[in-house]
Design an enzyme around this catalytic site. Structure first.
Site, mmCIF file in Angstrom:
data_model
loop_
_atom_site.group_PDB
_atom_site.id
_atom_site.type_symbol
_atom_site.label_atom_id
_atom_site.label_comp_id
_atom_site.label_asym_id
_atom_site.label_seq_id
_atom_site.Cartn_x
_atom_site.Cartn_y
_atom_site.Cartn_z
ATOM 1 N N HIS A 88 -21.701 -4.332 34.832
ATOM 2 C CA HIS A 88 -22.540 -4.489 36.018
ATOM 3 C C HIS A 88 -23.601 -3.382 36.109
ATOM 4 C CE1 HIS A 88 -23.773 -5.352 40.083
ATOM 5 N NE2 HIS A 88 -23.450 -4.117 40.446
ATOM 6 N N HIS A 112 -30.659 -5.568 41.788
ATOM 7 C CA HIS A 112 -29.561 -6.515 41.629
ATOM 8 C C HIS A 112 -29.997 -7.969 41.455
ATOM 9 C CE1 HIS A 112 -27.119 -3.084 42.465
ATOM 10 N NE2 HIS A 112 -25.999 -3.781 42.446
ATOM 11 N N LYS A 121 -16.409 -4.073 51.968
ATOM 12 C CA LYS A 121 -16.466 -5.424 51.399
ATOM 13 C C LYS A 121 -15.304 -5.616 50.436
ATOM 14 C CE LYS A 121 -21.413 -6.422 51.431
ATOM 15 N NZ LYS A 121 -22.554 -6.768 50.563
ATOM 16 N N GLU A 125 -25.467 3.239 39.510
ATOM 17 C CA GLU A 125 -25.442 3.050 40.970
ATOM 18 C C GLU A 125 -25.766 4.354 41.712
ATOM 19 O OE1 GLU A 125 -25.234 0.122 42.492
ATOM 20 O OE2 GLU A 125 -24.114 -1.243 41.197
ATOM 21 N N ASN A 147 -29.186 -3.488 47.288
ATOM 22 C CA ASN A 147 -29.306 -4.478 46.210
ATOM 23 C C ASN A 147 -30.493 -4.224 45.294
ATOM 24 O OD1 ASN A 147 -27.059 -6.121 46.686
ATOM 25 N ND2 ASN A 147 -28.085 -7.071 48.417
ATOM 26 N N HIS A 156 -28.030 -9.754 38.597
ATOM 27 C CA HIS A 156 -27.134 -10.897 38.777
ATOM 28 C C HIS A 156 -27.505 -12.031 37.834
ATOM 29 C CE1 HIS A 156 -26.105 -9.330 43.062
ATOM 30 N NE2 HIS A 156 -25.292 -8.834 42.151
ATOM 31 N N ARG A 197 -29.029 -2.867 54.759
ATOM 32 C CA ARG A 197 -28.014 -2.923 53.719
ATOM 33 C C ARG A 197 -28.543 -3.619 52.458
ATOM 34 N NH1 ARG A 197 -21.508 -3.306 54.695
ATOM 35 N NH2 ARG A 197 -21.005 -3.185 52.506
ATOM 36 N N ARG A 214 -2.801 -11.824 58.581
ATOM 37 C CA ARG A 214 -4.096 -11.627 59.268
ATOM 38 C C ARG A 214 -4.615 -10.203 59.169
ATOM 39 N NH1 ARG A 214 -1.514 -14.633 63.135
ATOM 40 N NH2 ARG A 214 -2.037 -16.846 63.001
ATOM 41 N N LYS A 248 -24.663 5.765 50.706
ATOM 42 C CA LYS A 248 -24.100 4.440 51.011
ATOM 43 C C LYS A 248 -23.524 4.444 52.418
ATOM 44 C CE LYS A 248 -21.783 0.372 49.750
ATOM 45 N NZ LYS A 248 -21.085 -0.488 48.831
ATOM 46 N N GLU A 293 -24.695 -6.291 56.966
ATOM 47 C CA GLU A 293 -25.778 -6.827 56.166
ATOM 48 C C GLU A 293 -26.940 -7.420 56.935
ATOM 49 O OE1 GLU A 293 -24.558 -7.814 52.485
ATOM 50 O OE2 GLU A 293 -26.642 -7.779 51.884
HETATM 51 N N1 LIG Z 1 -16.795 -4.095 47.424
HETATM 52 C C1 LIG Z 1 -17.972 -3.633 47.089
HETATM 53 O O1 LIG Z 1 -18.758 -3.198 47.931
HETATM 54 C C2 LIG Z 1 -18.343 -3.592 45.643
HETATM 55 C C3 LIG Z 1 -19.466 -2.884 45.242
HETATM 56 C C4 LIG Z 1 -19.751 -2.823 43.893
HETATM 57 C C5 LIG Z 1 -18.934 -3.462 42.989
HETATM 58 N N2 LIG Z 1 -17.853 -4.158 43.411
HETATM 59 C C6 LIG Z 1 -16.960 -4.827 42.468
HETATM 60 O O2 LIG Z 1 -16.366 -3.847 41.647
HETATM 61 C C7 LIG Z 1 -16.039 -4.422 40.398
HETATM 62 C C8 LIG Z 1 -16.470 -3.495 39.311
HETATM 63 O O3 LIG Z 1 -15.834 -2.251 39.476
HETATM 64 P P1 LIG Z 1 -15.605 -1.254 38.239
HETATM 65 O O4 LIG Z 1 -16.847 -1.038 37.525
HETATM 66 O O5 LIG Z 1 -14.863 -0.111 38.783
HETATM 67 O O6 LIG Z 1 -14.722 -2.147 37.247
HETATM 68 P P2 LIG Z 1 -13.164 -2.214 36.906
HETATM 69 O O7 LIG Z 1 -12.335 -2.132 38.112
HETATM 70 O O8 LIG Z 1 -12.983 -3.399 36.038
HETATM 71 O O9 LIG Z 1 -12.952 -0.889 36.021
HETATM 72 C C9 LIG Z 1 -13.644 -0.750 34.814
HETATM 73 C C10 LIG Z 1 -12.706 -0.467 33.642
HETATM 74 O O10 LIG Z 1 -12.254 0.875 33.697
HETATM 75 C C11 LIG Z 1 -10.833 0.945 33.598
HETATM 76 N N3 LIG Z 1 -10.465 2.138 34.354
HETATM 77 C C12 LIG Z 1 -10.534 2.322 35.681
HETATM 78 N N4 LIG Z 1 -10.278 3.600 35.986
HETATM 79 C C13 LIG Z 1 -10.016 4.234 34.829
HETATM 80 C C14 LIG Z 1 -9.722 5.578 34.494
HETATM 81 N N5 LIG Z 1 -9.699 6.528 35.429
HETATM 82 N N6 LIG Z 1 -9.499 5.881 33.206
HETATM 83 C C15 LIG Z 1 -9.593 4.927 32.243
HETATM 84 N N7 LIG Z 1 -9.902 3.654 32.504
HETATM 85 C C16 LIG Z 1 -10.120 3.317 33.785
HETATM 86 C C17 LIG Z 1 -10.376 -0.366 34.149
HETATM 87 O O11 LIG Z 1 -9.097 -0.668 33.679
HETATM 88 C C18 LIG Z 1 -11.449 -1.306 33.615
HETATM 89 O O12 LIG Z 1 -11.188 -1.659 32.280
HETATM 90 C C19 LIG Z 1 -16.717 -5.769 40.359
HETATM 91 O O13 LIG Z 1 -15.756 -6.770 40.536
HETATM 92 C C20 LIG Z 1 -17.670 -5.744 41.532
HETATM 93 O O14 LIG Z 1 -17.880 -7.020 42.078
HETATM 94 C C21 LIG Z 1 -17.544 -4.225 44.718
HETATM 95 ZN ZN LIG Z 2 -24.042 -2.992 42.114
#
Ligand SMILES: NC(=O)c1ccc[n+]([C@@H]2O[C@H](COP(=O)([O-])OP(=O)(O)OC[C@H]3O[C@@H](n4cnc5c(N)ncnc54)[C@H](O)[C@@H]3O)[C@@H](O)[C@H]2O)c1
Ligand SMILES: [Zn+2]
Length: 386
Positions: free
Chosen positions: A293, A276, A171, A213, A273, A280, A269, A149, A255, A265
């Site tokens: 993304h 977005h 999130k 972003e 987006n 999406h 918030r 939990r 943020k 949200e």
């Molecule tokens: N929780 C939230 O509020 C929120 C907000 C935005 C995005 N997200 C989520 O985040 C994800 C995308 O995140 P992301 O863009 O970080 O993608 P990711 O975690 O896939 O990382 C991108 C790539 O970079 C590589 N990588 C990471 N750090 C590295 C480093 N220092 N050196 C070399 N390679 C490195 C990873 O292995 C991967 O191949 C999505 O799933 C999205 O839904 C969540």
């Molecule tokens: Zn985004």
């Protein structure tokens, strides 16, 4: 607005004010408090300090056991230092390496994480540390939110996107085969630790996608930050330390301000987006392959700015200024060539739908945004072409 500086500077942040800044031994450090009542925590910035981060996490959480969730590339480069710091504080660390890529945010991987947590003997006094991009943050964070939990977790983001976006706001979640982020929880981390040195190994394309972003944050909230980025975007992508610190900190602060005022949200918030809705749709159509993304967000923002001008929300010239900055960051700005109806049907399944209308985030000019409840035909008018 705050300017990063070296030297012995200390100041406490008042409501919405400047973050505390501590500099020493040539390394810039800054702390940005996220004020969420009893769930408050801080984002701490530094450089070449992974081992210290490990010590801090170990000291702060007082957990005997910690599961370190990461991905292969990041694990090889950065997990040893972080682990050394944690072990120095007497923590027993179990490293869990999950496969790279967004597809990892699934039920099977989640189930494997629970298995490993049990094998490692994690109990309520234990914690999860995620080291990597948004993928491990979301997956590991959701596992922490739900195991027993909910147990504490800490994020050590290593992508620009995770630093300024995914790690703030609490999130967490996974994808289902029917769509992205359909299962999740709001679970605030106990802390977020950023080592900007980890960005050196991040591929340029990923840096730029994260920068989208950053630009979004400026676009919806802070015209002066936008202008600041206009004169420094190349320096940011080249990872000039002072510029990286200030840019990340300013984007995080935006943020944080939005999330502090609207943790779950409501209207505010939604502004996050911006860009977005179309993003999406583009991502869904590409099957989440071939486009990052942030790249889809860049295209979506230009589209949103264009529509905002056409609908009279934003002054002329808003789109072209945004587009110019995104192009300099090497980001795409034009939607993939698909028929209008393809975009319409992808938007029709948008989570933010209300009846036949969507809360579309409109630009009100550089540095300002709002929402408008619009029909799909207003968003993508007849005759529109990608
Ligand atoms: N929780 C939230 O509020 C929120 C907000 C935005 C995005 N997200 C989520 O985040 C994800 C995308 O995140 P992301 O863009 O970080 O993608 P990711 O975690 O896939 O990382 C991108 C790539 O970079 C590589 N990588 C990471 N750090 C590295 C480093 N220092 N050196 C070399 N390679 C490195 C990873 O292995 C991967 O191949 C999505 O799933 C999205 O839904 C969540
Ligand atoms: Zn985004």
């Amino acid at each position: 607005m705050a300017v990063m500086q070296r030297g012995a500077t200390r100041s406490r942040r008042g409501a919405g004010g400047k973050p505390e800044r501590i500099t020493g031994r040539g390394r810039i450090r800054a702390t940005l408090p996220i004020d969420l009542g009893e769930r408050s925590y801080a984002v701490e910035f530094g450089r070449d300090w992974l081992e210290t981060i490990g010590r801090r996490i170990g000291g702060r959480l007082g957990a005997e056991r910690i599961a370190l969730v990461t991905v292969p590339t990041v694990s090889r480069r950065y997990a040893p230092m972080l682990t050394r710091g944690l072990r120095a504080m007497g923590v027993r660390v179990g490293r869990i390496v999950v496969p790279d890529g967004d597809a990892t945010k699934n039920l099977q991987q989640l189930s494997k994480l629970y298995d490993r947590f049990l094998e490692l003997g994690l109990d309520r006094q234990s914690a999860v540390v995620t080291l990597g991009g948004g993928v491990v943050g979301d997956l590991g964070g959701f596992a922490a939110a739900t195991y027993l939990r909910g147990i504490p977790f800490v994020q050590v983001p290593t992508t620009v996107l995770a630093m300024v976006d995914a790690s703030i706001g609490g999130k967490t979640g996974i994808n289902l085969k029917q769509g992205k982020n359909l299962v999740g929880a709001v679970h605030q981390p106990r802390g977020v630790f950023i080592d900007v040195a980890t960005l050196r190994s991040l591929p340029m394309r990923e840096r730029a996608a994260g920068a989208a972003e950053l630009i979004k944050a400026a676009m919806i909230w802070d015209a002066e930050f936008f202008e600041w980025l206009e004169s420094r975007i190349e320096a940011f992508l080249d990872l000039e330390p002072k510029v990286v610190f200030e840019a990340l900190e300013r984007a995080c602060r935006i943020k944080a301000e939005v999330v502090e005022r609207d943790e779950r949200e409501g209207g505010l918030r939604r502004l996050l987006n911006f860009g977005h809705t179309l993003a999406h749709a583009i991502e869904a159509h590409s099957g989440y392959r071939g486009i990052l993304h942030g790249e889809a967000v860049a295209i979506g923002m230009v589209f949103a700015a264009d529509r905002s001008e056409a609908l009279g929300f934003a002054p002329d010239g808003t789109r072209s200024r945004l587009e110019a900055l995104l192009e300099r960051a090497g980001l795409p700005t034009r939607p993939p060539d698909r028929p209008r109806r393809a975009y319409l049907s992808a938007m029709a399944v948008d989570k933010k739908k209300e009846g036949d209308k969507i809360h579309f985030v409109v630009s009100k000019g550089i540095g300002s945004a709002g929402t408008a409840l619009l029909g799909l035909r207003d968003i993508i008018p007849p005759g529109w072409r990608a």
